[in-house]
Design an enzyme around this catalytic site. Structure first.
Site, PDB file in Angstrom:
ATOM      1  N   CYS A  61       0.934  -0.980  -0.063  1.00 24.50           N
ATOM      2  CA  CYS A  61       0.166   0.173  -0.052  1.00 24.50           C
ATOM      3  C   CYS A  61       1.044   1.357   0.100  1.00 24.50           C
ATOM      4  O   CYS A  61       1.584   1.821   1.403  1.00 24.50           O
ATOM      5  CB  CYS A  61      -0.719   0.121   0.810  1.00 24.50           C
ATOM      6  SG  CYS A  61      -1.635   1.787   1.774  1.00 24.50           S
ATOM      7  N   CYS A  74      -0.522   3.781   2.110  1.00 32.23           N
ATOM      8  CA  CYS A  74       0.072   3.382   3.650  1.00 32.23           C
ATOM      9  C   CYS A  74       1.828   3.801   4.049  1.00 32.23           C
ATOM     10  O   CYS A  74       1.721   4.004   4.985  1.00 32.23           O
ATOM     11  CB  CYS A  74      -0.322   1.999   4.403  1.00 32.23           C
ATOM     12  SG  CYS A  74      -1.972   1.662   3.792  1.00 32.23           S
ATOM     13  N   ASP A  75       2.541   3.080   3.206  1.00 26.97           N
ATOM     14  CA  ASP A  75       4.153   2.572   3.591  1.00 26.97           C
ATOM     15  C   ASP A  75       4.999   3.993   2.318  1.00 26.97           C
ATOM     16  O   ASP A  75       6.261   3.958   2.554  1.00 26.97           O
ATOM     17  CB  ASP A  75       4.441   1.521   3.260  1.00 26.97           C
ATOM     18  CG  ASP A  75       3.593   0.372   3.973  1.00 26.97           C
ATOM     19  OD1 ASP A  75       2.927   0.850   5.553  1.00 26.97           O
ATOM     20  OD2 ASP A  75       3.535  -0.398   4.070  1.00 26.97           O
TER      21      ASP A  75
END
Length: 299
Positions: A130, A133-134
């Protein structure tokens, strides 16, 4: 018989349990694997409101602890099918049957894996799924994106805004994502593409990920700071097929998280939706729980 049966102990299911218990309803969570779902694979979460940074495992532990403290019960089992009767819902599991007035399906969706050596070992330690997210962890670094569909191209577009370079590895001679996304990436100087290349294995060398691919029958090695595997998601809703309407495996539900079967609700990544994040999963959990509570009170 429970007021609410919840299938899945990810953020959606745990939030639903918290809301339902606070409303005074009896709750059983049925989980076949680990608590927390996909978020437990994230070593660091920085976009969850109220916490500048914490690991996915920490967040999962807090949610589980809160649900249990409120009196939710948990059963470790794999749900195989659902039986809908006028009086109740019956979930048939591998080790037992469970009766409830309502059911909340919160089974989530798992990122598809390539199934190559080294992949599972490096999840959360070099391999991510993701970019939202990251992606921030790889600012001004070099990354690989595996895949050529919409998911992969969207990930590459997000990463290209902050990464030094993005290399897209596609196992076909062409990209399969939307043309508009392709054009966007073709215009970027820091994005390049490798076609007809199949990932063979992943290895970690210090802080660097070594990705070996087979390109036209010859092995080629790519070194990067991180790899994003983006070959789609796989929902786990087969036990509910025939009871609720599915669309490409996802439970069809709207804003109120209601399904085609009265008394059955869907929350989180397992349902049809455009954004799949922890924040949207917990929102679904709250909505589904309140809807299930109303159903219990009105029937």
């Amino acid at each position: 018989m429970y007021d609410i049966l919840i299938v899945g102990a990810g953020p959606a299911g745990l939030t639903a349990a918290i809301y339902a218990r606070r409303a005074g309803k009896s709750v059983l969570i049925i989980e076949k694997g680990g608590f927390g779902g996909q978020m437990t694979y994230s070593p660091k979460i920085e976009n969850y409101p109220g916490f500048a940074a914490l690991s996915g495992m920490e967040l999962a532990d807090k949610m589980v602890g809160q649900a249990l403290a409120l009196g939710a019960e948990i059963e470790i089992d794999a749900v195989l099918s659902i039986e809908n009767t006028p009086e109740k819902k019956i979930l048939h599991g591998e080790t037992g049957d469970y009766e409830g007035k309502t059911v909340i399906v919160a089974t989530g969706a798992k990122h598809r894996l390539l199934g190559v050596p080294g992949e599972e070992e490096l999840i959360g330690n070099g391999i991510s799924f993701c970019a939202v997210c990251d992606g921030a962890f790889f600012e001004n670094e070099d990354v690989l994106v595996v895949g050529g569909g919409n998911s992969a191209l969207q990930e590459a577009a997000l990463l290209s805004a902050s990464c030094r370079s993005v290399t897209v590895i596609q196992n076909l001679p062409v990209l399969t994502g939307e043309r508009q996304l392709q054009e966007l990436l073709f215009a970027k100087d820091n994005v390049k593409f490798v076609y007809n290349a199949t990932v063979e294995r992943f290895e970690k060398e210090g802080e660097t990920v070594k990705t070996t691919v087979s390109e036209k029958g010859k092995e080629k090695v790519f070194y990067s700071d991180g790899v994003f595997v983006a070959i789609g998601l796989a929902p786990d809703n087969k036990p509910f097929e025939g009871t609720v309407t599915l669309d490409n495996g996802y439970v069809v539900s709207g804003e109120a998280c209601e399904t085609s079967c009265p008394g059955v609700y869907a929350a989180g990544d397992c349902r049809t939706k455009s954004v799949r994040q922890i924040a949207t999963a917990i929102a679904d959990g709250a909505v589904a729980a309140l809807a299930a509570c109303r159903y219990v009170e009105n029937t």
